[in-house]
Design an enzyme around this catalytic site. Structure first.
Site, PDB file in Angstrom:
ATOM      1  N   VAL A 126       0.853  -1.185   0.000  1.00 55.76           N
ATOM      2  CA  VAL A 126       0.000   0.000   0.000  1.00 55.76           C
ATOM      3  C   VAL A 126       0.889   1.235   0.000  1.00 55.76           C
ATOM      4  O   VAL A 126       1.688   1.433   0.922  1.00 55.76           O
ATOM      5  CB  VAL A 126      -0.923   0.029   1.235  1.00 55.76           C
ATOM      6  CG1 VAL A 126      -1.769   1.302   1.240  1.00 55.76           C
ATOM      7  CG2 VAL A 126      -1.813  -1.209   1.262  1.00 55.76           C
ATOM      8  N   CYS A 127       0.781   2.045  -1.031  1.00 58.58           N
ATOM      9  CA  CYS A 127       1.576   3.271  -1.132  1.00 58.58           C
ATOM     10  C   CYS A 127       0.743   4.446  -0.638  1.00 58.58           C
ATOM     11  O   CYS A 127      -0.269   4.809  -1.240  1.00 58.58           O
ATOM     12  CB  CYS A 127       2.018   3.501  -2.574  1.00 58.58           C
ATOM     13  SG  CYS A 127       3.296   2.358  -3.114  1.00 58.58           S
ATOM     14  N   LEU A 128       1.178   5.027   0.474  1.00 55.00           N
ATOM     15  CA  LEU A 128       0.453   6.126   1.096  1.00 55.00           C
ATOM     16  C   LEU A 128       1.446   6.976   1.873  1.00 55.00           C
ATOM     17  O   LEU A 128       2.290   6.445   2.603  1.00 55.00           O
ATOM     18  CB  LEU A 128      -0.621   5.561   2.037  1.00 55.00           C
ATOM     19  CG  LEU A 128      -1.612   6.548   2.648  1.00 55.00           C
ATOM     20  CD1 LEU A 128      -2.556   7.112   1.588  1.00 55.00           C
ATOM     21  CD2 LEU A 128      -2.421   5.870   3.755  1.00 55.00           C
TER      22      LEU A 128
END
Length: 292
Positions: A126-128
């Site tokens: 998850v890219c955040l």
């Protein structure tokens, strides 16, 4: 036609607690990850996270925590209305490392091998910004004194599962709206595939939510599929009335969507029977309690 407001409510899920403590964590992505050496302050911080989640979760997010592994969390997020993710369910497994909250939690997306968003990888990454796995600065990044797990979940729902995910890409090769519309078509088809995977193999402790959610939204999902296959823009409503230019790209989308719609119709029909059986069991239990 697509009903106005699809994917925006959870009226039939009142019997499924938004927050609950459970036991079995065997299918959790981080189940075999040792919590490591922890402290009383670490445990207290996580307990405070539990309290915040229990008190302030939006209606469209559901969380399960584990009594014997307080470092683990599982969350289900309902796809927001007006996006290619509407009516979908998206599952995330969370692990609080021993250094928490000095560093952010680890988050894994149940992708089923699908890449339906630039920020959600097939691998589950998850890219955040809030997780320090994406571009960002200042308050966008994780802060040990002011960032929370609730913020992470709300950010995934609002910033990742948005109406134009194509523009989440760090490098945009074209700013043309048609590319964004095309990306939304693909994202919706993949969301439909993810629905099928969840119906076949629901994550532990969310079986009831999945049955009730897709029973409640069966009609809206199938109506959306047919409307989009007829030319309506993915994520739009009857009020918008926007349609696609019929070209080769649309023909390919329609073919893929028609195939998914046929599969979904069968699975949702079978799920309807499960929902009715579940209702009978609940009614019988309620009757037993009222007469005891």
């Amino acid at each position: 036609m697509v009903k106005e407001g699809h994917g925006s409510g959870n009226e039939d899920h009142k019997s499924f607690n938004q927050f609950d403590v459970v036991q079995d964590y065997s299918d959790h992505h981080y189940a075999k990850t040792s919590p490591g050496k922890t402290t009383k302050d670490w445990a207290k911080t996580i307990q405070n996270e539990w309290k915040l989640l229990q008190r302030d979760l939006p209606e469209s997010i559901y969380v399960r925590v584990y009594e014997d592994r307080i470092d683990l969390i599982r969350a289900a997020i309902v796809g927001p209305a007006g996006t290619p993710y509407h009516d979908g369910l998206f599952f995330f497994d969370v692990c609080f490392p021993p250094e928490y909250p000095r560093c952010p939690p680890k988050v894994h997306f149940h992708s089923s091998g699908l890449r339906l968003n630039p920020n959600l990888y097939e691998s589950g990454k998850v890219c955040l910004s809030l997780l320090n796995t994406w571009l960002g600065s200042g308050s966008e990044k994780w802060g040990k004194s002011n960032s929370t797990m609730l913020q992470v979940l709300v950010s995934i729902q609002g910033l990742v599962l948005n109406d134009k995910p194509y523009f989440n890409e760090p490098v945009i090769f074209s700013s043309k709206e048609k590319h964004s519309l095309g990306y939304n078509q693909t994202a919706f088809v993949l969301t439909c595939k993810l629905m099928l995977y969840l119906l076949h193999k629901p994550p532990k402790h969310f079986e009831t939510l999945i049955v009730c959610h897709f029973h409640e939204r069966e009609r809206a999902i199938l109506e959306a599929c047919r409307a989009y296959a007829s030319g309506m823009v993915v994520g739009s409503s009857v009020m918008d009335g926007r349609t696609y230019l019929r070209n080769k790209c649309f023909a390919g989308f329609k073919k893929s969507l028609d195939a998914q719609t046929e599969l979904l119709a069968k699975e949702l029909s079978a799920n309807r029977l499960h929902a009715l059986q579940l209702k009978r069991e609940v009614d019988a239990a309620d009757k037993t309690m009222s007469t005891s």
